[in-house]
Write a protein that holds these residues in place. Structure first.
Motif, short mmCIF file in Angstrom:
data_model
loop_
_atom_site.label_atom_id
_atom_site.label_comp_id
_atom_site.label_asym_id
_atom_site.label_seq_id
_atom_site.Cartn_x
_atom_site.Cartn_y
_atom_site.Cartn_z
N ARG A 179 2.13 1.78 -3.32
CA ARG A 179 1.29 2.23 -4.41
C ARG A 179 1.03 3.87 -4.03
O ARG A 179 0.80 4.67 -5.05
CB ARG A 179 0.02 1.60 -4.06
CG ARG A 179 -0.34 0.23 -4.78
CD ARG A 179 -1.57 -0.33 -5.03
NE ARG A 179 -1.97 -0.96 -3.94
CZ ARG A 179 -1.56 -2.34 -3.21
NH1 ARG A 179 -0.88 -2.87 -4.16
NH2 ARG A 179 -2.15 -2.97 -2.16
N SER B 244 -11.27 4.46 -10.23
CA SER B 244 -10.36 5.48 -9.81
C SER B 244 -10.12 6.60 -10.47
O SER B 244 -10.04 7.82 -10.11
CB SER B 244 -8.91 4.59 -9.82
OG SER B 244 -7.92 5.47 -9.03
N GLU C 124 -6.17 -6.24 2.91
CA GLU C 124 -5.56 -5.75 1.84
C GLU C 124 -6.54 -6.29 0.75
O GLU C 124 -6.91 -7.26 0.76
CB GLU C 124 -4.22 -6.15 1.49
CG GLU C 124 -3.10 -5.57 2.05
CD GLU C 124 -1.66 -5.85 1.53
OE1 GLU C 124 -1.03 -5.10 1.06
OE2 GLU C 124 -1.17 -7.09 1.62
N GLN D 232 0.83 -1.15 -0.10
CA GLN D 232 0.00 -0.06 -0.01
C GLN D 232 0.92 1.10 -0.08
O GLN D 232 0.44 2.31 -0.80
CB GLN D 232 -0.91 0.23 1.18
CG GLN D 232 -1.90 -0.91 1.01
CD GLN D 232 -2.43 -1.31 2.47
OE1 GLN D 232 -2.16 -0.57 3.57
NE2 GLN D 232 -3.61 -2.19 2.51
N TYR E 100 -13.27 0.22 -0.15
CA TYR E 100 -12.24 1.05 -0.75
C TYR E 100 -12.93 1.88 -2.03
O TYR E 100 -12.52 3.00 -2.06
CB TYR E 100 -11.29 -0.14 -1.49
CG TYR E 100 -10.30 0.58 -2.36
CD1 TYR E 100 -9.16 1.22 -2.08
CD2 TYR E 100 -10.13 0.25 -3.90
CE1 TYR E 100 -8.07 1.78 -2.96
CE2 TYR E 100 -8.99 0.48 -4.72
CZ TYR E 100 -8.17 1.25 -4.26
OH TYR E 100 -7.11 1.59 -5.14
N GLU F 195 -7.61 1.81 1.16
CA GLU F 195 -7.16 0.45 1.33
C GLU F 195 -6.77 0.12 2.67
O GLU F 195 -7.12 -0.90 3.40
CB GLU F 195 -6.27 -0.04 0.29
CG GLU F 195 -6.15 -1.47 0.35
CD GLU F 195 -5.11 -1.88 -0.83
OE1 GLU F 195 -4.76 -2.95 -0.50
OE2 GLU F 195 -4.29 -0.96 -1.26
N LEU G 218 -7.44 -5.17 -7.29
CA LEU G 218 -6.90 -4.06 -7.55
C LEU G 218 -6.91 -3.93 -9.09
O LEU G 218 -6.42 -2.98 -9.60
CB LEU G 218 -5.63 -4.18 -7.03
CG LEU G 218 -5.56 -3.75 -5.27
CD1 LEU G 218 -4.39 -4.02 -4.66
CD2 LEU G 218 -5.98 -2.31 -5.11
N GLN G 219 -6.35 -5.29 -9.66
CA GLN G 219 -6.25 -5.02 -11.05
C GLN G 219 -7.46 -5.18 -12.00
O GLN G 219 -7.34 -5.52 -13.31
CB GLN G 219 -5.33 -6.29 -11.48
CG GLN G 219 -3.96 -6.25 -10.64
CD GLN G 219 -2.96 -7.08 -10.84
OE1 GLN G 219 -3.29 -8.23 -11.56
NE2 GLN G 219 -2.10 -7.45 -9.90
#
Length: 313
Positions: free
Chosen positions: A138, A207, A192, A135, A283, A186, A198-199
């Motif tokens: 990122r 986002s 997590e 995190q 998130y 996050e 996330l992908q």
């Protein structure tokens, strides 16, 4: 103001964090501790922008530790952005030491040599203490993208030709500074996010939509101020230049683009939500919070107090 309130689509209701006052006190203490509070104009700017209030509106459900981090980062970015704008408008080349110091801190852990650098180093330390290594990485990567975006903005401000809306929005996306906050949301979750979450292609799009809507909304309220200052990177002013129209008409065109963006965010969130873990949902709720928070903050913050005085032309 009435034009914005009448036509902007805002499906997210007003909320604020119960620890807002403590976050505001924490911002004042941190600015004093790092020396940023003693820099010329910073105290007055913080009073006009109320970073803890923006953090409270954006992040009403996070724990007090994350709220504190969000408020500190907003305060830091306000100082950094104003400094970059001041220097970049007149002497873009003189931005390089400031930007390079930030990149060295975020990428290499280099020591700071200025109060701004010291503040960033301390902020990064706090992020690493609260976040997982992934995190924090990122966060640093998104923060580096924001720093690079300010150089694009400086070039655009000194460009002899007015920017068209497409190029303006591309640069505005880079300078928004919203996506560096997403890793903090996050970190606020129980777990997590999985790599699949996330992908996920829709997560990346969410986002971007969140960041664009969140930064374009203050553009509506800052149009008068930025027009007077000769600013280039503003969604409504880009529409005015492109269509040679009145400012209210340009604001209306910008509102339509923002409304499309918010509605797409809602639609994609509804699509992806069944696939998300509870942490994934939290998130994305953090992303939605920036859309809501930037609207309610922009309506009352002293920085945009002249939003209702838009000239006809």
């Amino acid at each position: 103001m009435e034009l914005i309130d009448a036509h902007l689509y805002m499906p997210f209701p007003f909320r604020r964090h119960p620890h807002e006052a403590a976050a505001a006190a924490g911002v004042d203490h941190w600015l004093s501790m790092t020396g940023l509070g003693d820099e010329p104009g910073v105290a007055a700017m913080i009073s006009r922008t109320r970073p803890a209030e923006l953090a409270s509106y954006n992040s009403p459900d996070v724990d007090p530790g994350i709220l504190h981090l969000v408020a500190l980062q907003i305060a830091y970015q306000f100082v950094f952005d104003d400094r970059a704008e001041e220097v970049g408008r007149h002497r873009p080349g003189q931005l390089l030491p400031m930007l390079c110091e930030s990149i060295a801190i975020l990428r290499d852990g280099a020591p700071a040599g200025t109060p701004l650098g010291a503040a960033l180093s301390d902020l990064y330390r706090q992020v690493r203490e609260r976040c997982t290594p992934a995190q924090a990485e990122r966060w640093a990567w998104k923060s580096r993208e924001y720093v690079h975006g300010l150089l694009y903005e400086a070039v655009a401000q000194t460009h002899p030709s007015p920017l068209r809306p497409g190029l303006c929005t591309s640069i505005r996306s880079l300078t928004a500074g919203v996506e560096p906050f997403h890793p903090l949301y996050e970190a606020a979750q129980p777990c997590e996010l999985t790599p699949e979450e996330l992908q996920h292609p829709l997560m990346g799009r969410l986002s971007r939509l969140s960041a664009d809507a969140a930064v374009w909304i203050p553009d509506l309220f800052s149009t008068v101020k930025e027009q007077r200052a000769g600013e280039m990177i503003n969604l409504a002013l880009a529409y005015q230049r492109a269509h040679e129209c009145s400012l209210p008409t340009a604001v209306t065109l910008a509102i339509r683009q923002i409304n499309r963006t918010i509605r797409e965010f809602e639609k994609l969130y509804e699509e992806i939500r069944p696939e998300l873990s509870p942490s994934g949902v939290g998130y994305v709720e953090g992303m939605a919070g920036w859309i809501r928070g930037c609207y309610y903050w922009s309506r009352t913050v002293p920085r945009y107090a002249d939003a209702g005085t838009a000239p006809a032309v």
